[in-house]
Write a protein that holds these residues in place. Structure first.
Motif, mmCIF file in Angstrom:
data_model
loop_
_atom_site.group_PDB
_atom_site.id
_atom_site.type_symbol
_atom_site.label_atom_id
_atom_site.label_comp_id
_atom_site.label_asym_id
_atom_site.label_seq_id
_atom_site.Cartn_x
_atom_site.Cartn_y
_atom_site.Cartn_z
ATOM 1 N N SER A 1 0.837 -1.189 0.000
ATOM 2 C CA SER A 1 0.000 0.000 0.000
ATOM 3 C C SER A 1 0.880 1.250 0.000
ATOM 4 O O SER A 1 1.937 1.293 0.631
ATOM 5 C CB SER A 1 -0.891 0.000 1.236
ATOM 6 O OG SER A 1 -1.609 1.200 1.306
ATOM 7 N N LEU A 2 0.462 2.268 -0.705
ATOM 8 C CA LEU A 2 1.198 3.526 -0.760
ATOM 9 C C LEU A 2 0.798 4.484 0.361
ATOM 10 O O LEU A 2 1.361 5.569 0.480
ATOM 11 C CB LEU A 2 0.967 4.205 -2.113
ATOM 12 C CG LEU A 2 1.563 3.495 -3.328
ATOM 13 C CD1 LEU A 2 1.197 4.246 -4.592
ATOM 14 C CD2 LEU A 2 3.070 3.398 -3.188
ATOM 15 N N VAL A 3 -0.156 4.085 1.180
ATOM 16 C CA VAL A 3 -0.657 4.965 2.237
ATOM 17 C C VAL A 3 0.437 5.342 3.234
ATOM 18 O O VAL A 3 0.599 6.525 3.544
ATOM 19 C CB VAL A 3 -1.882 4.320 2.943
ATOM 20 C CG1 VAL A 3 -2.316 5.142 4.137
ATOM 21 C CG2 VAL A 3 -3.023 4.164 1.951
ATOM 22 N N PRO A 4 1.248 4.414 3.749
ATOM 23 C CA PRO A 4 2.290 4.839 4.704
ATOM 24 C C PRO A 4 3.304 5.801 4.067
ATOM 25 O O PRO A 4 3.729 6.765 4.702
ATOM 26 C CB PRO A 4 2.977 3.543 5.116
ATOM 27 C CG PRO A 4 1.994 2.473 4.820
ATOM 28 C CD PRO A 4 1.195 2.961 3.651
ATOM 29 N N PHE A 5 3.660 5.567 2.825
ATOM 30 C CA PHE A 5 4.596 6.456 2.136
ATOM 31 C C PHE A 5 3.981 7.844 1.955
ATOM 32 O O PHE A 5 4.640 8.865 2.185
ATOM 33 C CB PHE A 5 4.984 5.867 0.775
ATOM 34 C CG PHE A 5 5.898 6.740 -0.013
ATOM 35 C CD1 PHE A 5 7.218 6.910 0.367
ATOM 36 C CD2 PHE A 5 5.444 7.413 -1.134
ATOM 37 C CE1 PHE A 5 8.074 7.725 -0.356
ATOM 38 C CE2 PHE A 5 6.283 8.232 -1.866
ATOM 39 C CZ PHE A 5 7.606 8.383 -1.477
ATOM 40 N N ALA A 6 2.717 7.884 1.572
ATOM 41 C CA ALA A 6 2.047 9.176 1.391
ATOM 42 C C ALA A 6 1.936 9.913 2.726
ATOM 43 O O ALA A 6 2.161 11.132 2.788
ATOM 44 C CB ALA A 6 0.657 8.957 0.786
ATOM 45 N N ILE A 7 1.630 9.195 3.791
ATOM 46 C CA ILE A 7 1.542 9.823 5.115
ATOM 47 C C ILE A 7 2.907 10.369 5.532
ATOM 48 O O ILE A 7 3.012 11.470 6.068
ATOM 49 C CB ILE A 7 0.987 8.828 6.155
ATOM 50 C CG1 ILE A 7 -0.493 8.559 5.875
ATOM 51 C CG2 ILE A 7 1.178 9.351 7.577
ATOM 52 C CD1 ILE A 7 -1.102 7.477 6.733
#
Length: 129
Positions: free
Chosen positions: A35-41
């Motif tokens: 998932s790209l969510v942790p990187f985006a956060i």
């Protein structure tokens, strides 16, 4: 010779022995995409931290500028006050002003000049003024 018999010969001709084929085997399924969510956060957190630090630095610099302005005004006021005090000192140190103040204190001009010898404690007079 025609082209048709050559094709038949090639088609029926024995093939040279190729390298033994490997047997097919099952492979593991590819990993699912992360998932790209942790990187985006993390990216958003870095940008917000940078903005907050820039805001803090800017606020501190503006505060320092106000203090600097206040100190410059205070220095200018002190220069004006120093000039006024110097003028008052020069006026009070003039011989005419000193004579006026001596008369107000009840002092009279000396009829003769004299000196005190500090080693002997004797008053030496030089005569008339």
């Amino acid at each position: 010779m025609s082209a048709a018999p050559l094709r038949q010969q090639r088609a029926h001709a024995p093939r040279p022995e190729a390298a033994p084929r490997r047997h097919l085997r099952a492979v593991a399924a590819p990993e699912t995409a992360r998932s790209l969510v942790p990187f985006a956060i993390a990216c958003i957190a870095v940008v917000l931290a940078a903005l907050a630090s820039v805001l803090l630095i800017n606020t501190t610099m503006a505060e320092g500028a106000y203090e600097r302005r206040d100190l410059k005004i205070q220095i200018a006021d002190l220069h004006v006050q120093q000039a006024a005090l110097q003028e008052t000192l020069d006026t009070n140190a003039s011989p005419a002003e000193l004579a006026k103040r001596a008369v107000r204190l009840g002092m009279a001009p000396a009829s003769s000049l004299g000196f005190v010898s500090l080693s002997d404690g004797i008053v030496l007079e030089t005569g008339e003024k």
